[in-house]
Design a protein around this motif. Sequence first.
Motif, PDB file in Angstrom:
ATOM      1  N   ALA A 161      13.072  15.833   2.282  1.00 21.52           N
ATOM      2  CA  ALA A 161      13.161  15.431   0.977  1.00 21.52           C
ATOM      3  C   ALA A 161      13.192  16.048   0.056  1.00 21.52           C
ATOM      4  CB  ALA A 161      11.570  14.761   1.196  1.00 21.52           C
ATOM      5  N   GLU A 162      12.457  17.518  -0.148  1.00 22.40           N
ATOM      6  CA  GLU A 162      13.177  17.785  -0.817  1.00 22.40           C
ATOM      7  C   GLU A 162      14.641  18.995  -1.331  1.00 22.40           C
ATOM      8  OE1 GLU A 162       9.642  21.171  -1.199  1.00 22.40           O
ATOM      9  OE2 GLU A 162       8.425  19.362  -1.946  1.00 22.40           O
ATOM     10  N   LYS A 163      14.631  19.554   0.252  1.00 23.09           N
ATOM     11  CA  LYS A 163      15.989  19.581   0.724  1.00 23.09           C
ATOM     12  C   LYS A 163      17.194  18.408   0.490  1.00 23.09           C
ATOM     13  CE  LYS A 163      14.554  22.225   4.054  1.00 23.09           C
ATOM     14  NZ  LYS A 163      14.699  22.454   5.634  1.00 23.09           N
ATOM     15  N   GLY A 164      16.616  17.518  -0.427  1.00 21.75           N
ATOM     16  CA  GLY A 164      17.875  16.460  -0.041  1.00 21.75           C
ATOM     17  C   GLY A 164      18.204  15.627   1.248  1.00 21.75           C
ATOM     18  N   LEU A 165      17.875  15.859   2.004  1.00 23.27           N
ATOM     19  CA  LEU A 165      18.269  15.498   3.826  1.00 23.27           C
ATOM     20  C   LEU A 165      17.800  13.964   3.548  1.00 23.27           C
ATOM     21  CD1 LEU A 165      17.116  18.747   5.984  1.00 23.27           C
ATOM     22  CD2 LEU A 165      19.633  17.824   5.392  1.00 23.27           C
ATOM     23  N   LEU A 166      16.777  13.862   3.340  1.00 22.18           N
ATOM     24  CA  LEU A 166      16.005  12.767   2.823  1.00 22.18           C
ATOM     25  C   LEU A 166      15.501  12.112   1.946  1.00 22.18           C
ATOM     26  CD1 LEU A 166      13.355  12.846   6.037  1.00 22.18           C
ATOM     27  CD2 LEU A 166      15.119  12.031   6.135  1.00 22.18           C
ATOM     28  N   GLU A 167      15.996  10.711   1.669  1.00 25.19           N
ATOM     29  CA  GLU A 167      15.581  10.273  -0.138  1.00 25.19           C
ATOM     30  C   GLU A 167      14.441   8.628   0.181  1.00 25.19           C
ATOM     31  OE1 GLU A 167      19.158   9.261  -2.562  1.00 25.19           O
ATOM     32  OE2 GLU A 167      17.576   8.281  -4.029  1.00 25.19           O
ATOM     33  N   PHE A 168      13.006   9.074  -0.202  1.00 28.41           N
ATOM     34  CA  PHE A 168      12.234   8.199  -0.275  1.00 28.41           C
ATOM     35  C   PHE A 168      12.231   7.070  -1.363  1.00 28.41           C
ATOM     36  CE2 PHE A 168      10.592  10.763   3.409  1.00 28.41           C
ATOM     37  CZ  PHE A 168      10.809  10.212   4.446  1.00 28.41           C
ATOM     38  N   ASN A 169      12.325   5.881  -0.515  1.00 30.14           N
ATOM     39  CA  ASN A 169      11.986   5.244  -2.416  1.00 30.14           C
ATOM     40  C   ASN A 169      10.864   4.273  -1.838  1.00 30.14           C
ATOM     41  OD1 ASN A 169      12.175   3.692  -4.465  1.00 30.14           O
ATOM     42  ND2 ASN A 169      14.185   2.769  -3.792  1.00 30.14           N
ATOM     43  N   PHE A 170       9.570   4.344  -2.195  1.00 34.00           N
ATOM     44  CA  PHE A 170       8.491   3.566  -2.289  1.00 34.00           C
ATOM     45  C   PHE A 170       8.244   2.222  -2.847  1.00 34.00           C
ATOM     46  CE2 PHE A 170       7.271   7.417   0.077  1.00 34.00           C
ATOM     47  CZ  PHE A 170       7.628   7.415   1.335  1.00 34.00           C
ATOM     48  N   ILE A 171       8.183   0.856  -2.908  1.00 36.94           N
ATOM     49  CA  ILE A 171       8.354   0.114  -3.788  1.00 36.94           C
ATOM     50  C   ILE A 171       7.003  -1.331  -2.918  1.00 36.94           C
ATOM     51  CG2 ILE A 171       9.453  -2.109  -4.540  1.00 36.94           C
ATOM     52  CD1 ILE A 171      11.829  -0.646  -2.923  1.00 36.94           C
ATOM     53  N   ASN A 172       6.319  -0.867  -4.645  1.00 35.92           N
ATOM     54  CA  ASN A 172       4.490  -1.944  -4.433  1.00 35.92           C
ATOM     55  C   ASN A 172       5.489  -2.966  -4.557  1.00 35.92           C
ATOM     56  OD1 ASN A 172       2.776  -3.170  -4.246  1.00 35.92           O
ATOM     57  ND2 ASN A 172       1.690  -1.563  -5.692  1.00 35.92           N
ATOM     58  N   ILE A 173       4.946  -4.701  -3.455  1.00 33.92           N
ATOM     59  CA  ILE A 173       5.906  -5.572  -3.535  1.00 33.92           C
ATOM     60  C   ILE A 173       4.929  -6.204  -4.815  1.00 33.92           C
ATOM     61  CG2 ILE A 173       5.875  -7.097  -2.344  1.00 33.92           C
ATOM     62  CD1 ILE A 173       5.968  -6.175   0.201  1.00 33.92           C
ATOM     63  N   ARG A 174       3.745  -5.595  -5.180  1.00 32.52           N
ATOM     64  CA  ARG A 174       3.011  -6.435  -5.833  1.00 32.52           C
ATOM     65  C   ARG A 174       3.757  -5.965  -7.253  1.00 32.52           C
ATOM     66  NH1 ARG A 174      -1.583  -8.178  -4.859  1.00 32.52           N
ATOM     67  NH2 ARG A 174      -2.197  -7.595  -2.876  1.00 32.52           N
ATOM     68  N   ASP A 175       4.078  -4.703  -7.994  1.00 29.29           N
ATOM     69  CA  ASP A 175       4.978  -5.293  -9.154  1.00 29.29           C
ATOM     70  C   ASP A 175       5.848  -6.305  -9.387  1.00 29.29           C
ATOM     71  OD1 ASP A 175       3.337  -2.832  -8.869  1.00 29.29           O
ATOM     72  OD2 ASP A 175       4.824  -1.383  -8.732  1.00 29.29           O
TER      73      ASP A 175
ATOM     74  N   PHE B 107       0.735  -1.332  -0.364  1.00 29.68           N
ATOM     75  CA  PHE B 107       0.246  -0.049   0.011  1.00 29.68           C
ATOM     76  C   PHE B 107       0.688   1.292  -0.508  1.00 29.68           C
ATOM     77  CE2 PHE B 107      -2.736  -3.595   1.231  1.00 29.68           C
ATOM     78  CZ  PHE B 107      -3.670  -3.271   1.169  1.00 29.68           C
ATOM     79  N   PRO B 108       1.169   1.210  -1.320  1.00 24.91           N
ATOM     80  CA  PRO B 108       2.365   2.854  -0.959  1.00 24.91           C
ATOM     81  C   PRO B 108       1.592   4.391  -0.836  1.00 24.91           C
ATOM     82  CG  PRO B 108       2.052   1.795  -2.959  1.00 24.91           C
ATOM     83  CD  PRO B 108       1.911   0.577  -1.927  1.00 24.91           C
ATOM     84  N   GLU B 109       0.180   3.884  -1.237  1.00 24.45           N
ATOM     85  CA  GLU B 109      -0.619   5.532  -1.564  1.00 24.45           C
ATOM     86  C   GLU B 109      -0.980   6.010   0.473  1.00 24.45           C
ATOM     87  OE1 GLU B 109      -2.800   1.763  -1.568  1.00 24.45           O
ATOM     88  OE2 GLU B 109      -1.431   2.485  -2.404  1.00 24.45           O
ATOM     89  N   MET B 110      -0.632   4.812   1.292  1.00 30.92           N
ATOM     90  CA  MET B 110      -0.838   5.338   2.393  1.00 30.92           C
ATOM     91  C   MET B 110       0.493   6.207   3.074  1.00 30.92           C
ATOM     92  SD  MET B 110      -2.126   1.803   4.568  1.00 30.92           S
ATOM     93  CE  MET B 110      -1.990   2.496   6.336  1.00 30.92           C
ATOM     94  N   PHE B 111       1.647   6.433   2.465  1.00 28.39           N
ATOM     95  CA  PHE B 111       2.922   6.992   3.024  1.00 28.39           C
ATOM     96  C   PHE B 111       2.973   8.834   2.460  1.00 28.39           C
ATOM     97  CE2 PHE B 111       3.986   2.809   3.613  1.00 28.39           C
ATOM     98  CZ  PHE B 111       4.803   3.292   4.793  1.00 28.39           C
ATOM     99  N   SER B 112       1.823   9.387   1.769  1.00 30.27           N
ATOM    100  CA  SER B 112       1.195  10.392   1.428  1.00 30.27           C
ATOM    101  C   SER B 112       1.341  10.539   2.661  1.00 30.27           C
ATOM    102  CB  SER B 112       0.152  10.557   0.803  1.00 30.27           C
ATOM    103  OG  SER B 112      -0.899   9.865   1.296  1.00 30.27           O
ATOM    104  N   ALA B 113       1.161  10.203   3.448  1.00 33.14           N
ATOM    105  CA  ALA B 113       0.975  10.774   5.651  1.00 33.14           C
ATOM    106  C   ALA B 113       2.215  11.617   5.452  1.00 33.14           C
ATOM    107  CB  ALA B 113       0.501   9.531   6.084  1.00 33.14           C
ATOM    108  N   VAL B 114       3.224  10.892   4.914  1.00 29.57           N
ATOM    109  CA  VAL B 114       4.531  11.055   5.279  1.00 29.57           C
ATOM    110  C   VAL B 114       5.622  11.682   4.265  1.00 29.57           C
ATOM    111  CG1 VAL B 114       7.367  10.152   5.440  1.00 29.57           C
ATOM    112  CG2 VAL B 114       4.996   8.780   6.287  1.00 29.57           C
ATOM    113  N   THR B 115       4.949  11.846   3.186  1.00 28.89           N
ATOM    114  CA  THR B 115       6.043  13.239   1.904  1.00 28.89           C
ATOM    115  C   THR B 115       4.856  14.262   2.655  1.00 28.89           C
ATOM    116  OG1 THR B 115       4.423  12.220   0.518  1.00 28.89           O
ATOM    117  CG2 THR B 115       6.350  10.949   0.399  1.00 28.89           C
ATOM    118  N   GLY B 116       4.083  14.026   2.513  1.00 29.83           N
ATOM    119  CA  GLY B 116       3.045  15.209   2.638  1.00 29.83           C
ATOM    120  C   GLY B 116       2.842  15.893   4.005  1.00 29.83           C
ATOM    121  N   SER B 117       3.953  15.746   4.628  1.00 30.38           N
ATOM    122  CA  SER B 117       4.361  16.411   5.586  1.00 30.38           C
ATOM    123  C   SER B 117       5.519  17.098   5.712  1.00 30.38           C
ATOM    124  CB  SER B 117       4.627  15.424   6.936  1.00 30.38           C
ATOM    125  OG  SER B 117       5.755  14.766   6.381  1.00 30.38           O
ATOM    126  N   ILE B 118       5.758  17.545   7.274  1.00 28.92           N
ATOM    127  CA  ILE B 118       7.101  17.986   7.620  1.00 28.92           C
ATOM    128  C   ILE B 118       8.613  17.561   6.982  1.00 28.92           C
ATOM    129  CG2 ILE B 118       7.774  17.289   9.790  1.00 28.92           C
ATOM    130  CD1 ILE B 118       8.865  19.363  10.080  1.00 28.92           C
TER     131      ILE B 118
END
Length: 243
Positions: free
Chosen positions: A25-39, A9-20
């Motif tokens: 992540a935009e500043k390059g301090l974090l880099e998120f890589n969400f992988i859908n296992i079903r793929d 359920f990668p879409e659940m993580f919009s709670a993380v990407t849509g926050s502080i």
Amino acid sequence: MRINVLTLFPEMFSAVTGSILGKAAEKGLLEFNFINIRDFSNDKHKKADDYPFGGGPGMVMLADPIFGALNSIDAKGKKCIYMSPRGKVLNQTMIQELSQEGELTILCGHYEGVDQRVLDYWEMEEVSIGDYVLTGGELAAMVLIDSVARLIPGVLAGEDSAMEESIYSGLLEYPQYTKPRSYEGMDVPEVLVSGNHKLIRLWKFEQSLELTKKNRPDLFDTFVKNHGDFTKDEQKVLEKVLK
Ligand code: 4G4
């Protein structure tokens, strides 16, 4: 820090990407890589689970799609965490250690969990966020991500708090007040607007002690046992709370 998340359920993580943390992540301090296992399912119906050998309730997540997802990010030998109610319970010490990592890979389970061979082969560290059961590992992963990311320098831009948390560490935080000084007949404690910084410090210490004694007697006992060098005034406050 690079954070890989394997989930159905990668879409659940919009709670993380849509926050502080999204800002970080935009500043390059974090880099998120969400992988859908079903793929990574090699099944014509994109199946990701099946019945457990030996019987029992529910379904178990297939090893193969998870192996495919982990191979795609070259996860062998890297720090891999499996969110699980049978894991070691997360605490601030573990969070501090994880915040030193350059890359974290987090696996979120569903149903009755994943095939044990995933955990064995990839040397997954099982981590729990507490003694309760969730429908999936995603919410637990978000708790871990948030608590780790806020310790990375620059992530809490402006707030600069994560470092100097609780002067008297080992105790709970004292109550906070802001404007206005009087609200609906409730006044801010006089000492906080007195300008007497020594008295303010002692008041905060007393409040922390009282709150810890009431809500977390375990922490309070540890604090009292290990109490080191206090000023005369701090000793008086502690004795008053111990009464
Ligand atoms: C693994 C095994 C974590 C993962 C079983 C995950 C609570 C936590 C899951 C399950 C989780 C926690 C579906 C029971 C997913 N629940 N406390 N659920 N279940 O960190």
